[in-house]
Design a protein around this motif. Sequence first.
Motif, PDB file in Angstrom:
ATOM      1  N   GLU B  44      30.527  13.660  13.267  1.00 11.13           N
ATOM      2  CA  GLU B  44      30.837  14.436  14.171  1.00 11.13           C
ATOM      3  C   GLU B  44      31.954  13.460  15.115  1.00 11.13           C
ATOM      4  O   GLU B  44      32.406  14.091  16.091  1.00 11.13           O
ATOM      5  N   LYS B  45      32.389  12.729  14.580  1.00 14.92           N
ATOM      6  CA  LYS B  45      33.456  11.994  15.138  1.00 14.92           C
ATOM      7  C   LYS B  45      34.943  12.281  14.352  1.00 14.92           C
ATOM      8  O   LYS B  45      34.905  12.369  13.102  1.00 14.92           O
ATOM      9  N   GLU B  46      35.902  12.272  14.890  1.00 15.32           N
ATOM     10  CA  GLU B  46      37.191  12.391  14.201  1.00 15.32           C
ATOM     11  C   GLU B  46      38.123  11.798  14.751  1.00 15.32           C
ATOM     12  O   GLU B  46      38.382  11.487  15.917  1.00 15.32           O
ATOM     13  N   THR B  47      39.084  11.231  13.952  1.00 13.31           N
ATOM     14  CA  THR B  47      40.470  10.537  14.469  1.00 13.31           C
ATOM     15  C   THR B  47      41.394  11.255  14.455  1.00 13.31           C
ATOM     16  O   THR B  47      41.733  12.284  13.730  1.00 13.31           O
ATOM     17  N   VAL B  48      42.162  11.507  15.533  1.00 16.97           N
ATOM     18  CA  VAL B  48      43.415  12.126  15.863  1.00 16.97           C
ATOM     19  C   VAL B  48      44.546  11.479  16.401  1.00 16.97           C
ATOM     20  O   VAL B  48      44.204  10.632  17.186  1.00 16.97           O
ATOM     21  N   SER B  49      45.762  11.795  15.995  1.00 13.80           N
ATOM     22  CA  SER B  49      46.864  11.387  16.445  1.00 13.80           C
ATOM     23  C   SER B  49      47.771  12.195  17.171  1.00 13.80           C
ATOM     24  O   SER B  49      48.085  13.247  16.569  1.00 13.80           O
ATOM     25  N   ILE B  50      48.037  12.116  18.392  1.00 14.74           N
ATOM     26  CA  ILE B  50      48.627  12.855  19.293  1.00 14.74           C
ATOM     27  C   ILE B  50      49.707  12.190  19.995  1.00 14.74           C
ATOM     28  O   ILE B  50      49.536  10.863  20.246  1.00 14.74           O
ATOM     29  N   SER B 103      44.493  22.831  28.554  1.00 12.20           N
ATOM     30  CA  SER B 103      43.952  21.986  27.787  1.00 12.20           C
ATOM     31  C   SER B 103      42.702  21.913  27.920  1.00 12.20           C
ATOM     32  O   SER B 103      41.986  21.552  27.084  1.00 12.20           O
ATOM     33  N   CYS B 104      42.063  22.817  28.463  1.00 12.08           N
ATOM     34  CA  CYS B 104      40.480  22.882  28.728  1.00 12.08           C
ATOM     35  C   CYS B 104      40.168  23.836  27.646  1.00 12.08           C
ATOM     36  O   CYS B 104      38.951  23.597  27.106  1.00 12.08           O
ATOM     37  N   LEU B 105      40.889  24.284  27.087  1.00 14.79           N
ATOM     38  CA  LEU B 105      40.518  25.481  25.873  1.00 14.79           C
ATOM     39  C   LEU B 105      41.038  24.816  24.511  1.00 14.79           C
ATOM     40  O   LEU B 105      41.320  25.755  23.678  1.00 14.79           O
ATOM     41  N   SER B 106      41.599  23.614  24.519  1.00 17.23           N
ATOM     42  CA  SER B 106      41.901  23.228  23.156  1.00 17.23           C
ATOM     43  C   SER B 106      41.208  22.103  22.978  1.00 17.23           C
ATOM     44  O   SER B 106      40.962  21.040  23.747  1.00 17.23           O
ATOM     45  N   LEU B 107      40.790  21.919  21.488  1.00 16.32           N
ATOM     46  CA  LEU B 107      40.179  20.874  21.029  1.00 16.32           C
ATOM     47  C   LEU B 107      40.944  19.596  20.821  1.00 16.32           C
ATOM     48  O   LEU B 107      41.989  19.975  20.115  1.00 16.32           O
ATOM     49  N   ALA B 108      40.729  18.653  21.199  1.00 18.62           N
ATOM     50  CA  ALA B 108      41.552  17.510  20.999  1.00 18.62           C
ATOM     51  C   ALA B 108      42.043  17.080  19.541  1.00 18.62           C
ATOM     52  O   ALA B 108      42.995  17.016  19.073  1.00 18.62           O
ATOM     53  N   VAL B 109      40.758  17.443  18.530  1.00 16.24           N
ATOM     54  CA  VAL B 109      41.074  17.220  17.022  1.00 16.24           C
ATOM     55  C   VAL B 109      42.050  18.219  16.657  1.00 16.24           C
ATOM     56  O   VAL B 109      42.460  18.057  15.512  1.00 16.24           O
ATOM     57  N   MET B 110      42.238  19.418  17.221  1.00 14.54           N
ATOM     58  CA  MET B 110      43.111  20.364  16.771  1.00 14.54           C
ATOM     59  C   MET B 110      44.680  20.070  17.207  1.00 14.54           C
ATOM     60  O   MET B 110      45.653  20.685  16.879  1.00 14.54           O
ATOM     61  N   MET B 111      44.772  18.786  18.001  1.00 17.11           N
ATOM     62  CA  MET B 111      46.074  18.675  18.470  1.00 17.11           C
ATOM     63  C   MET B 111      46.647  17.656  17.556  1.00 17.11           C
ATOM     64  O   MET B 111      47.990  16.963  17.981  1.00 17.11           O
ATOM     65  N   GLU B 112      46.227  17.266  16.539  1.00 21.76           N
ATOM     66  CA  GLU B 112      46.859  16.466  15.533  1.00 21.76           C
ATOM     67  C   GLU B 112      48.491  16.573  15.381  1.00 21.76           C
ATOM     68  O   GLU B 112      48.751  17.836  14.837  1.00 21.76           O
ATOM     69  N   GLY B 113      49.288  15.662  15.395  1.00 24.37           N
ATOM     70  CA  GLY B 113      50.698  15.662  15.455  1.00 24.37           C
ATOM     71  C   GLY B 113      51.262  16.500  16.404  1.00 24.37           C
ATOM     72  O   GLY B 113      52.633  16.654  16.454  1.00 24.37           O
ATOM     73  N   HIS B 114      50.622  17.019  17.490  1.00 26.73           N
ATOM     74  CA  HIS B 114      51.464  17.730  18.256  1.00 26.73           C
ATOM     75  C   HIS B 114      51.865  16.986  19.302  1.00 26.73           C
ATOM     76  O   HIS B 114      51.318  16.111  19.624  1.00 26.73           O
ATOM     77  N   GLU B 115      52.866  17.557  20.070  1.00 30.17           N
ATOM     78  CA  GLU B 115      53.446  16.744  21.279  1.00 30.17           C
ATOM     79  C   GLU B 115      53.046  17.379  22.707  1.00 30.17           C
ATOM     80  O   GLU B 115      53.183  18.644  23.079  1.00 30.17           O
ATOM     81  N   ILE B 116      52.389  16.605  23.572  1.00 35.25           N
ATOM     82  CA  ILE B 116      51.877  17.026  24.573  1.00 35.25           C
ATOM     83  C   ILE B 116      52.594  16.371  25.774  1.00 35.25           C
ATOM     84  O   ILE B 116      53.044  15.169  25.969  1.00 35.25           O
ATOM     85  N   THR B 117      52.972  17.338  26.615  1.00 33.87           N
ATOM     86  CA  THR B 117      53.724  16.731  27.958  1.00 33.87           C
ATOM     87  C   THR B 117      52.742  16.993  29.091  1.00 33.87           C
ATOM     88  O   THR B 117      52.193  18.139  29.323  1.00 33.87           O
ATOM     89  N   THR B 118      52.356  15.884  29.999  1.00 37.11           N
ATOM     90  CA  THR B 118      51.550  16.405  31.183  1.00 37.11           C
ATOM     91  C   THR B 118      52.267  16.056  32.395  1.00 37.11           C
ATOM     92  O   THR B 118      53.574  15.966  32.329  1.00 37.11           O
ATOM     93  N   ILE B 119      51.636  16.300  33.575  1.00 37.60           N
ATOM     94  CA  ILE B 119      52.450  16.250  34.764  1.00 37.60           C
ATOM     95  C   ILE B 119      53.120  14.909  34.942  1.00 37.60           C
ATOM     96  O   ILE B 119      54.066  14.787  35.559  1.00 37.60           O
ATOM     97  N   GLU B 120      52.417  13.815  34.425  1.00 37.32           N
ATOM     98  CA  GLU B 120      52.776  12.631  34.393  1.00 37.32           C
ATOM     99  C   GLU B 120      54.232  12.084  33.644  1.00 37.32           C
ATOM    100  O   GLU B 120      54.757  11.343  33.898  1.00 37.32           O
ATOM    101  N   GLY B 121      54.461  12.886  32.769  1.00 32.72           N
ATOM    102  CA  GLY B 121      55.709  12.831  31.788  1.00 32.72           C
ATOM    103  C   GLY B 121      56.791  13.624  32.402  1.00 32.72           C
ATOM    104  O   GLY B 121      57.698  13.683  31.674  1.00 32.72           O
TER     105      GLY B 121
END
Lengths: 326, 196
Positions: B44-50, B103-121
């Motif tokens: 039930e653990k997954e590796t994810v690269s984002i 981001s609250c309705l997105s699973l982290a493991v489904m973000m594999e390879g995607h580019e995220i920008t947050t307010i900090e960026g």
Amino acid sequence: MRPFTFQRIQSLDQASARKANDGHQCIAGGTNLLDLMKKNITVPEVLLDITKALPDQIETTAKGIRIGAMVRNSAAANHDLIRSKFPLVSKALLAGASPQIRNMASIGGNLLQRTRCPYFYDTTLPCNKRNPGTGCGAIDGENRMSAIVGYSTECVAVHPSDLCIALAALDANVIIRTTDKKETIIPFKDFHRLPGETPEQDNNLPVSGIITAVDIPSNQFFKNAAYVKLRDRESYAFALISVAAALELNGNKIVQARLASGGVAHKPWRWYEAEAFLKGKNATLETFQKAAAIVVKETKPLSNNAFKVPMLKGAVEVALQNCLNA
Amino acid sequence: MEKQTISRRFFLFTSSMAASLAFIPAGVKAFYNNVKRAIVRSKEKETVSIIVNKQKHTLSVDSRTTLLDLLREELHLTGSKKGCDHGQCGACTVHIDGQRALSCLSLAVMMEGHEITTIEGLAQDGKLHPMQQAFLECDGFQCGYCTPGQIMSAVACVNEGRTGSVAEIKEFMSGNLCRCGAYNGIVESIQKVAAR
């Protein structure tokens, strides 16, 4: 949220084969599913990420247009071909949810989203849809948002989608991949179910069925189509009443009409009798008022939602008039 | 009259229990988290690269982790806020591959390879993004809790070209709620940036 095993699915065959197993659940956009999982309403043991397996293109076909199941709602709403030839679809999509959710939600998932009935969402309350046999809390309870047509003693929930109202009006087809057959086609009017004795079943999607696309046949409704949605706030709320209206005109004469509503029933509801009445008539306010009167004749409101009936009548009149100024 | 007494045995038992409780280390929460991590089965653990704000991260996460929790709890990017956690308020809005999303309705493991920008960026080379500057100048916030989500959504609203009128801006900002009611300042900020 209960723990689950996560699997990335690479092909449609793999998706339908695994989905047929108990406790296996597909996820695409996830905007409804994740919410249901957080509330322990949907508790998958294995979550199948089918985002890479589903088609994500919009293409023209011999008979019309095909929208891949993975196309995001915003991409479909802003697509040139949909805006020009199927504007009702674009209007309905833009009336639903928020820009963020439309960027995430898939077309296939939109068809499969579940009711927002408060009894369905609160696990401490009875609900035949969530927990068959516990009774319907809404039928004699808080049913302000509930159905006014097509409900049963078991369930009075309404279907939440806006897109589906437009697809019902335009006689779309749902394209499905199953393990045993290559491709199954279900006409839109037969895809969603009425609650009857089995409100836990929202639709007729086979156990191994994966929605791969939605087909919309070419039509002459693109010049005169309108979507009216009435809700508790001006934007970002589910419909109390919605009306998708489309007219095919020859001069001022109505060649054929389509009328469908959201917020009124367990499935996208077509007003066939009113459509038949409109056919061959002149497109005047008087005709529209008579059609609206035929529409509301079918309704049977519950204890707290009689207000929806005049609201529906007005919405039908306005939607038909808006068709002329589309 | 019956006399209330505490037996010697009871006294020794309770006082020794209290003493042993006092010896539990101060980092109870850390200890609890370690135990929780050990209990979650490996399947039930997954590796994810984002990629977050142009930086690549490879993490092993519980499959239930939302993108919002990954940003806040694992990467300590606490700009994105948890308001409702059900996709109703927009406080968690980020950009996924340049598109605004929750981001609250997105699973982290489904973000594999995607580019995220947050307010900090958003700020570049120590200089605020024009939308951040506009929010400051136009009083686009009061308490500030919804502001990171508002700004991420506002940047997207301008990029999408949905700034033709006040009504259009309001419609396309309807996914971000502000309980202080700073809406007029928010609309003004967006108009200011759109006019540039």
